[in-house]
Scaffold this motif. Structure first.
Motif, mmCIF file in Angstrom:
data_model
loop_
_atom_site.group_PDB
_atom_site.id
_atom_site.type_symbol
_atom_site.label_atom_id
_atom_site.label_comp_id
_atom_site.label_asym_id
_atom_site.label_seq_id
_atom_site.Cartn_x
_atom_site.Cartn_y
_atom_site.Cartn_z
ATOM 1 N N GLU A 195 -1.118 7.338 5.371
ATOM 2 C CA GLU A 195 0.247 7.259 5.886
ATOM 3 C C GLU A 195 0.296 7.714 7.347
ATOM 4 N N CYS A 231 -1.043 4.936 9.472
ATOM 5 C CA CYS A 231 -0.036 3.874 9.581
ATOM 6 C C CYS A 231 1.049 4.262 10.576
ATOM 7 N N GLN A 248 2.809 1.170 11.861
ATOM 8 C CA GLN A 248 2.895 0.343 10.660
ATOM 9 C C GLN A 248 3.496 1.076 9.462
#
Length: 135
Positions: free
Chosen positions: A66, A69, A74
């Motif tokens: 996470e 990302c 993202q």
């Protein structure tokens, strides 16, 4: 042992005792609730030695993914689903709780925004698999 794992092995061996744990906060942004988890000396050695790993190790890895990302812009594309939502707590009761876990997942996905991929780690015995759900 993989070269990248040596610093982790050194840390665990040098600074942790068998009963020590490392607290890893799982932020709200990952699964919709905050969850402090604890990684033990045994968790680290199972991971390093490519043995069966716990759901806590999977959660730490999800936290890492996470963060990657988010750094790469993202974070809005993915939702991470806790492995405890659908993986059995005890293998000998797996069939008895299968319906409850499926209902939990359906409830979780019912009112979800479109355009996101849901990453759902699941343990079927001694092997983790990653399910990807595109509602």
């Amino acid at each position: 042992m993989n070269m990248e794992m040596r610093p982790l092995a050194y840390y665990a061996h040098s600074f942790m005792r068998q009963d020590n744990q490392i607290e890893v906060p799982i932020p709200y942004t990952i699964m919709g609730f905050e969850l402090p988890i604890f990684i033990s000396f045994d968790d680290i050695y199972e991971f390093i030695n490519l043995q069966e790993i716990s759901a806590n190790c999977i959660l730490v890895y999800m936290r890492y993914l996470e963060e990657l990302c988010r750094i790469n812009g993202q974070a809005e594309k993915f939702v991470f689903v806790s492995p405890t939502l659908i993986s059995p707590v005890r293998i000998d009761t797996e069939d008895a709780g299968m319906r409850d876990r499926a209902d939990s997942l359906v409830s979780f996905l019912r009112d979800t925004p479109k355009g996101r991929l849901y990453l759902v780690p699941h343990n079927r015995g001694r092997h983790w698999v990653l399910g990807v759900i595109d509602p």
